[in-house]
Scaffold this motif. Structure first.
Motif, PDB file in Angstrom:
ATOM      1  N   LYS A 177       5.408   6.806   8.631  1.00 45.88           N
ATOM      2  CA  LYS A 177       4.974   6.786  10.026  1.00 45.88           C
ATOM      3  C   LYS A 177       5.970   5.941  10.814  1.00 45.88           C
ATOM      4  N   SER A 178       6.218   6.313  12.052  1.00 45.09           N
ATOM      5  CA  SER A 178       7.239   5.636  12.839  1.00 45.09           C
ATOM      6  C   SER A 178       6.674   4.435  13.594  1.00 45.09           C
TER       7      SER A 178
ATOM      8  N   ASP B 101      -5.502   2.592   3.756  1.00 45.70           N
ATOM      9  CA  ASP B 101      -5.394   2.870   5.182  1.00 45.70           C
ATOM     10  C   ASP B 101      -4.630   1.789   5.945  1.00 45.70           C
ATOM     11  N   LEU B 102      -4.075   0.787   5.234  1.00 42.83           N
ATOM     12  CA  LEU B 102      -3.295  -0.250   5.898  1.00 42.83           C
ATOM     13  C   LEU B 102      -1.921   0.298   6.255  1.00 42.83           C
ATOM     14  N   PHE B 103      -1.548   0.189   7.539  1.00 43.91           N
ATOM     15  CA  PHE B 103      -0.312   0.793   8.015  1.00 43.91           C
ATOM     16  C   PHE B 103       0.806  -0.218   8.222  1.00 43.91           C
ATOM     17  N   MET B 104       0.499  -1.389   8.770  1.00 42.72           N
ATOM     18  CA  MET B 104       1.542  -2.349   9.120  1.00 42.72           C
ATOM     19  C   MET B 104       1.021  -3.770   8.977  1.00 42.72           C
ATOM     20  N   ILE B 105       1.932  -4.702   8.685  1.00 45.36           N
ATOM     21  CA  ILE B 105       1.584  -6.115   8.552  1.00 45.36           C
ATOM     22  C   ILE B 105       2.647  -6.957   9.250  1.00 45.36           C
ATOM     23  N   LEU B 106       2.210  -7.928  10.035  1.00 43.73           N
ATOM     24  CA  LEU B 106       3.079  -8.974  10.585  1.00 43.73           C
ATOM     25  C   LEU B 106       2.824 -10.250   9.800  1.00 43.73           C
ATOM     26  N   MET B 107       3.892 -10.991   9.482  1.00 46.94           N
ATOM     27  CA  MET B 107       3.730 -12.230   8.735  1.00 46.94           C
ATOM     28  C   MET B 107       4.577 -13.336   9.350  1.00 46.94           C
ATOM     29  N   ASN B 108       3.992 -14.534   9.421  1.00 47.18           N
ATOM     30  CA  ASN B 108       4.734 -15.741   9.790  1.00 47.18           C
ATOM     31  C   ASN B 108       4.541 -16.788   8.715  1.00 47.18           C
TER      32      ASN B 108
ATOM     33  N   GLY C 268      -2.847  -7.674   9.862  1.00 42.06           N
ATOM     34  CA  GLY C 268      -2.832  -6.334   9.284  1.00 42.06           C
ATOM     35  C   GLY C 268      -3.323  -5.282  10.269  1.00 42.06           C
ATOM     36  N   PHE C 269      -2.660  -4.122  10.277  1.00 41.64           N
ATOM     37  CA  PHE C 269      -2.984  -3.029  11.195  1.00 41.64           C
ATOM     38  C   PHE C 269      -3.385  -1.784  10.408  1.00 41.64           C
ATOM     39  N   VAL C 270      -4.275  -1.005  10.980  1.00 37.58           N
ATOM     40  CA  VAL C 270      -4.572   0.321  10.458  1.00 37.58           C
ATOM     41  C   VAL C 270      -4.342   1.335  11.579  1.00 37.58           C
ATOM     42  N   ALA C 271      -4.162   2.598  11.187  1.00 34.44           N
ATOM     43  CA  ALA C 271      -3.904   3.663  12.145  1.00 34.44           C
ATOM     44  C   ALA C 271      -4.981   4.726  12.027  1.00 34.44           C
ATOM     45  N   THR C 272      -5.410   5.244  13.169  1.00 33.25           N
ATOM     46  CA  THR C 272      -6.502   6.227  13.204  1.00 33.25           C
ATOM     47  C   THR C 272      -6.220   7.430  12.328  1.00 33.25           C
ATOM     48  N   ASN C 273      -5.050   8.027  12.525  1.00 34.01           N
ATOM     49  CA  ASN C 273      -4.748   9.250  11.790  1.00 34.01           C
ATOM     50  C   ASN C 273      -4.071   8.972  10.456  1.00 34.01           C
ATOM     51  N   PHE C 274      -4.133   7.704  10.037  1.00 34.38           N
ATOM     52  CA  PHE C 274      -3.543   7.360   8.749  1.00 34.38           C
ATOM     53  C   PHE C 274      -4.606   7.031   7.722  1.00 34.38           C
TER      54      PHE C 274
END
Length: 399
Positions: free
Chosen positions: A132-133, A181-188, A359-365
């Motif tokens: 996914k982009s 269903d986890l699409f993206m993660i930001l970490m600090n 953590g992010f999830v996406a509807t169509n993912f």
């Protein structure tokens, strides 16, 4: 007092060393110039608000958090948000102008250089599934202003390895698994290691009694020294400031008066109180007794509740997230915000670390749920997972 150690490190982990223009480069370090005096004040407001709320959720536990780590992680999230979500995050972070990315850049570059006798490392990363982009303009901002690494999200191993590497092995695991269903993660990640400017002699450390919050007494390793420290008597508490390295980083200890509860102090403490304390600290000869302590703290799911209480709720709702600067399809929302933190303080100094994960999830993912409809007789067992011991067994044939 041990439970109160998280407040001791507001300056350590959120301590923006503000110097006037024209200051000379000190021996062993470079003064940090934010260029925006209001930012330090507003970020301190954020720190105390965050700490009050996390303390309230953990009134019987030791607490240790990094407001700075959370602020930077949410700053990366802010760059992906629009409309009402953007306004909410910006307000929670107390950011009042549009040049906030320059401030994050100054912190990322400047905090590690303030004192060559103190180690301060900051690191950021963004991980996403490659099928996914993600908008290139978003990742470019994170790389330019947050020094973020961009990595593929595959299994949980690389994320935990990254956390360990950036915190000198003090945070060894941030997630147990990557949900389908986890699409993206930001970490600090924030890492701090500083030796006391005036170290405690190990020969002066001895077993002494420490009265815990519940009133019981416990023998602890108590450190002792007599030296010149910043000290102040304030309403309801006394304070002592212990510097690290060249003195720009410090631990400020707030000790409630006898009979006063530390929770009452924490829940009512504000930036105004903090500023009054800074003006009141005077160098005096102090005989200080401080217990050695180590804290490992995990926010678990608490930030998913605390951040909406602070005013940031829309990014957690699929229909309202508006994270269109990350994906214009508007199909992302925040599934969780977590933080793990660690501190160890002994005769030599302090070592501390924190990792914040978004953590992010996406509807169509999201994966399609598998139906499991118990509309006929079924059996069930209650067992212990590790040993496989079955405690209970049963069946349902009629209701």
């Amino acid at each position: 007092m041990i439970r109160f150690t998280s407040l001791l490190l507001f300056v350590l982990l959120l301590g923006f060393v503000s110097c006037k223009p024209g200051d000379e480069v000190k021996e062993g370090g470079i003064p940090l110039h934010l260029g925006n005096r209001a930012y330090a004040e507003h970020s301190t407001d954020f720190a105390f608000d965050f700490f009050r709320r996390i303390n309230q959720s953990n009134s019987t536990k030791n607490v240790f958090v990094s407001p700075l780590s959370l602020h930077i992680a949410l700053g990366m999230l802010l760059n992906g948000a629009e409309k009402e979500s953007y306004a909410e995050i910006k307000k929670v972070l107390r950011l009042t102008d549009e040049e906030y990315n320059n401030l994050y850049k100054i912190l990322m570059e400047g905090l590690p250089k303030v004192d060559n006798r103190v180690t301060v490392n900051l690191a950021n990363s963004v991980w996403y599934r490659q099928d996914k982009s993600v908008e290139a303009s978003y990742t470019e901002i994170l790389k330019q202003y947050f020094q973020a690494e961009v990595k593929p999200l595959t299994t949980v191993g690389p994320l935990n390895d990254w956390a360990r590497q950036k915190t000198n092995n003090k945070i060894d695991k941030v997630l147990d698994r990557i949900d389908p269903d986890l699409f993206m993660i930001l970490m600090n990640a924030v890492y701090f290691k500083g030796d006391w400017q005036s170290q405690f002699k190990t020969s002066n450390t001895r077993d002494e009694s420490f009265t815990q919050a519940n009133g019981t007494s416990k023998q602890v390793k108590m450190m002792h020294q007599e030296n010149s420290f910043g000290y102040a008597q304030m309403q309801g508490y006394v304070a002592c400031e212990l510097p690290y390295g060249n003195g720009d980083y410090r631990m400020t200890i707030l000790l409630p008066n006898s009979g006063q509860l530390v929770d009452s102090l924490v829940q009512n403490y504000t930036t105004t109180h903090w500023n009054e304390l800074q003006k009141s600290l005077k160098m005096l000869s102090v005989q200080i007794s401080l217990p050695k302590f180590e804290i490992k703290f995990d926010s678990e799911d608490q930030l998913n509740t605390i951040l909406p209480q602070m005013g940031m709720s829309k990014v957690f709702r699929r229909q309202d997230a508006n994270l269109t600067k990350i994906r214009p399809q508007n199909d992302l929302w925040v599934d969780f915000v977590k933080q793990k933190a660690y501190i160890n303080t002994d005769e030599k100094g302090s070592e501390a670390a924190a990792v914040t994960t978004v953590g992010f999830v996406a509807t169509n993912f999201a994966s399609t749920p598998v139906p499991f409809v118990c509309n006929r007789p079924f059996a069930f067992f209650i067992s212990e997972k590790n040993s496989s011991v079955i405690l209970f067994a049963g069946k349902v044939v009629s209701l």
